[in-house]
Design an enzyme around this catalytic site. Sequence first.
Site, PDB file in Angstrom:
ATOM      1  N   ARG A  76       0.851  -1.195   0.000  1.00 47.53           N
ATOM      2  CA  ARG A  76       0.000   0.000   0.000  1.00 47.53           C
ATOM      3  C   ARG A  76       0.886   1.244   0.000  1.00 47.53           C
ATOM      4  O   ARG A  76       1.753   1.390   0.859  1.00 47.53           O
ATOM      5  CB  ARG A  76      -0.930   0.011   1.220  1.00 47.53           C
ATOM      6  CG  ARG A  76      -1.758   1.272   1.300  1.00 47.53           C
ATOM      7  CD  ARG A  76      -2.823   1.269   2.402  1.00 47.53           C
ATOM      8  NE  ARG A  76      -3.481   2.555   2.400  1.00 47.53           N
ATOM      9  CZ  ARG A  76      -3.628   3.354   3.454  1.00 47.53           C
ATOM     10  NH1 ARG A  76      -3.216   2.974   4.652  1.00 47.53           N
ATOM     11  NH2 ARG A  76      -4.208   4.522   3.328  1.00 47.53           N
ATOM     12  N   GLU A 166      -7.833   8.509   6.079  1.00 45.28           N
ATOM     13  CA  GLU A 166      -8.157   9.096   7.380  1.00 45.28           C
ATOM     14  C   GLU A 166      -8.687  10.526   7.301  1.00 45.28           C
ATOM     15  O   GLU A 166      -8.057  11.465   7.807  1.00 45.28           O
ATOM     16  CB  GLU A 166      -6.935   9.050   8.303  1.00 45.28           C
ATOM     17  CG  GLU A 166      -6.447   7.640   8.544  1.00 45.28           C
ATOM     18  CD  GLU A 166      -5.341   7.558   9.601  1.00 45.28           C
ATOM     19  OE1 GLU A 166      -4.783   8.613   9.949  1.00 45.28           O
ATOM     20  OE2 GLU A 166      -5.053   6.461  10.065  1.00 45.28           O
ATOM     21  N   ASN A 309      -8.016   1.578   9.525  1.00 47.70           N
ATOM     22  CA  ASN A 309      -6.717   1.772  10.168  1.00 47.70           C
ATOM     23  C   ASN A 309      -6.942   1.678  11.672  1.00 47.70           C
ATOM     24  O   ASN A 309      -7.629   2.526  12.260  1.00 47.70           O
ATOM     25  CB  ASN A 309      -6.135   3.157   9.840  1.00 47.70           C
ATOM     26  CG  ASN A 309      -5.801   3.327   8.365  1.00 47.70           C
ATOM     27  OD1 ASN A 309      -5.861   2.374   7.587  1.00 47.70           O
ATOM     28  ND2 ASN A 309      -5.441   4.541   7.982  1.00 47.70           N
TER      29      ASN A 309
HETATM   30  C1  PNW Z   1      -1.937   7.339  10.663  1.00 49.66           C
HETATM   31  N1  PNW Z   1      -2.527  10.847  16.049  1.00 49.66           N
HETATM   32  O1  PNW Z   1      -2.113   8.640  11.080  1.00 49.66           O
HETATM   33  C2  PNW Z   1      -1.480   7.616   9.283  1.00 49.66           C
HETATM   34  O2  PNW Z   1      -2.306   7.132   8.273  1.00 49.66           O
HETATM   35  C3  PNW Z   1      -0.057   7.353   9.037  1.00 49.66           C
HETATM   36  O3  PNW Z   1       0.381   8.235   8.042  1.00 49.66           O
HETATM   37  C4  PNW Z   1       0.729   7.479  10.325  1.00 49.66           C
HETATM   38  O4  PNW Z   1       2.105   7.400  10.129  1.00 49.66           O
HETATM   39  C5  PNW Z   1       0.227   6.401  11.264  1.00 49.66           C
HETATM   40  O5  PNW Z   1      -1.151   6.574  11.501  1.00 49.66           O
HETATM   41  C6  PNW Z   1       0.927   6.325  12.585  1.00 49.66           C
HETATM   42  O6  PNW Z   1       0.666   7.466  13.361  1.00 49.66           O
HETATM   43  C7  PNW Z   1      -2.195   9.104  12.341  1.00 49.66           C
HETATM   44  O7  PNW Z   1      -1.718  11.743  16.371  1.00 49.66           O
HETATM   45  C8  PNW Z   1      -1.437  10.221  12.657  1.00 49.66           C
HETATM   46  O8  PNW Z   1      -3.448  10.469  16.816  1.00 49.66           O
HETATM   47  C9  PNW Z   1      -1.540  10.801  13.888  1.00 49.66           C
HETATM   48  C10 PNW Z   1      -2.417  10.247  14.791  1.00 49.66           C
HETATM   49  C11 PNW Z   1      -3.166   9.125  14.485  1.00 49.66           C
HETATM   50  C12 PNW Z   1      -3.066   8.557  13.249  1.00 49.66           C
END
Ligand code: PNW
Length: 483
Positions: A76, A166, A309
Site C-alpha cells: 500500500r 483518514e 486503520n
Molecule cells: C496514521 N494521532 O495517522 C497515518 O495514516 C499514518 O500516516 C501514520 O504514520 C500512522 O497513523 C501512525 O501514526 C495518524 O496523532 C497520525 O493520533 C496521527 C495520529 C493518528 C493517526
Amino acid sequence: MFPSGFAWGAATAAYQIEGGWDSDDKGPSIWDTFCHREGEEGRVFAAQNGDVSCNSYELWRKDLQCVQELGLTHYRMSLSWARLLPDGTTGTVNPKGVRYYNTVINDLVACNVSPMVTLYHFDLPQALQDRGGWKSPDMATLFDSYARFCFEEFGDRVKLWITINEPYVCAKLGHEDGSHAPGVKQPGVAAYLVGHNMLRAHARAWHSYDSLFRSKQNGAVSLALNSDWVEPLDPASAGDISAAERFLAFTLGWFAWPVFATGDYPPAMRSAVDAQSARLGYGGVDSRLPGFSEDEPALLGTADFFALNYYTSRKVRSRGGGAGGDGVSMKSDLDAEGVLDPSWPLCGVSWLAVVPRGLRNLLGYIKETFNNPAVYVTENGFSQVGAVEIDDVQRCRFYHDTIMEVAEAIEDGVRVRGYFAWSLLDNFEWADGFSVRFGLFHVDFSEDGRPRTMYRSGREYAKIIAKHRPGPNADKGKAEKLL
Ligand code: PNW
C-alpha cells in the site's frame, strides 16, 4: 484460517518516505509549507521535515527489495498529488511524476506484488490550499478530476484504490488542533466542513470509477477510516455508555455512517453538535455540522469494501454534560473523554496503547453495524521511540498477537480480506518527525544512502506470511479475489 488470496501487506505514504520535495517539477504540498514555515516553533519535532526522508523518490528499488524480502503479496502506497499535478489541476501534468509512479507500479506487478494505491494521504497541493483547501466546496470537483486522471493512468494495473486516507485525521489534526498541515485552528467549525467536503469528494471519485472505469478495470474503491476501539469506563454507568457511543460516532461513525449506513451523519453526532450549537448560540447558524443536500445521501453510499486503520483502544467516560467551558470545539460537542486502561502497555508515543484485542472487537462491530462488508485492515503498527532496537521483541509479540486477533475475527465471520502493517520503513511520522519509528525496516537517516535494515519484527512478519500465503502456483489463472 486466512482465506485464499488474503492480502499480506505493508503500507507507506508519499510525503512520509519519498523526499524529492522539489525534484523534477514537483509542486509544493501543504506539508512542505507546514514544515518550512519559519518563525513558528514547535510544529514538528526538532523542526524536521520530509525534504529527503527515506529518499524513496531516488531509492525506490531499495524499497522494492524490502517488499520482496518480506514476501508481501500487496504493497500500500500513496501518490503525491503535487508530483503528478504540480498546481493540483489536470491543466498541468508533470510527466516525470507519472513516470516515477509507473516505474513503481510496474516493478511491483513484475514481482507479483499487487499495489493498493491511496490517492490522498494528507499532502494537498499548496496551490489548492491557496484556493481554500478542503474547507472549499470546490474540492469535490478538483479531487474528482485528479482521481479520474489517476484511474486513467494507472488503473490498468492498480485494482485496489483508497481515495482519502483518514479524513478524521485531516479534519481534526489539520483544522481543529492545527497540529498537522495546513495548521488551521478553527475549533468546532472547520473540521466539520473539511470532513463534509472529503465525503463529497470521495463520493464523486467513487462514482467516476463506477461509471467510467469499473467495467474495463475491475477494481475496487474505498476510503480508509481510522478508529480506536472504545468501551465505557464504567460499564454500569448510563452516562459512560452513551459517552462511548458518542465517541465512536465522532470518529468512525462520522465517515462510516454516511458511506456504509444511512448516507448521513450518525444520529449521536448530529444531535450532540446541534444541541451544543443551539446552547452556545453559535453565530445564528443552526449547526456547525453541515447537512447534505437533498440528492447527496443517495450519492454517498459508495464504497466497495471497508478499509480500517486500527492502532489502539480507549475507555470512555462522560464529561458531565454541557461542558460549554471549552467554548465552541469538537471536544465540547463530544462531551466525552477517552482514557487508557492502566493495564495496557504503551508503545513509544503516548497515544498508542497496545490492545490487539481491540481490533477483533472493532471488526466485529463493523460486521454488525455495516452489514458485514469485506474489510481490509489498511494500517496497524507499533512504534519505537528513543534508542533503536533492531532486536525489537515487543513489536514481534505485537504483530503475532494482532494477527492472531485478525484470525479470530475471521472465525467470528468478519470478511477480512487483507492486513497491512504500518509501516514498511521507518519514516517521517508527521508532527513527531523522525523521532517515532514504525518500520519493519530500520532506516538510518544520518547516511546519504538511507540504508534499510530489517528489524527482527520484519523477519517474524516474513515468517508469518510465508506460512500463510499460497504457493507460487496455487492461484494461477484465477482472477484475483478482491472482495
Ligand atoms: C496514521 N494521532 O495517522 C497515518 O495514516 C499514518 O500516516 C501514520 O504514520 C500512522 O497513523 C501512525 O501514526 C495518524 O496523532 C497520525 O493520533 C496521527 C495520529 C493518528 C493517526
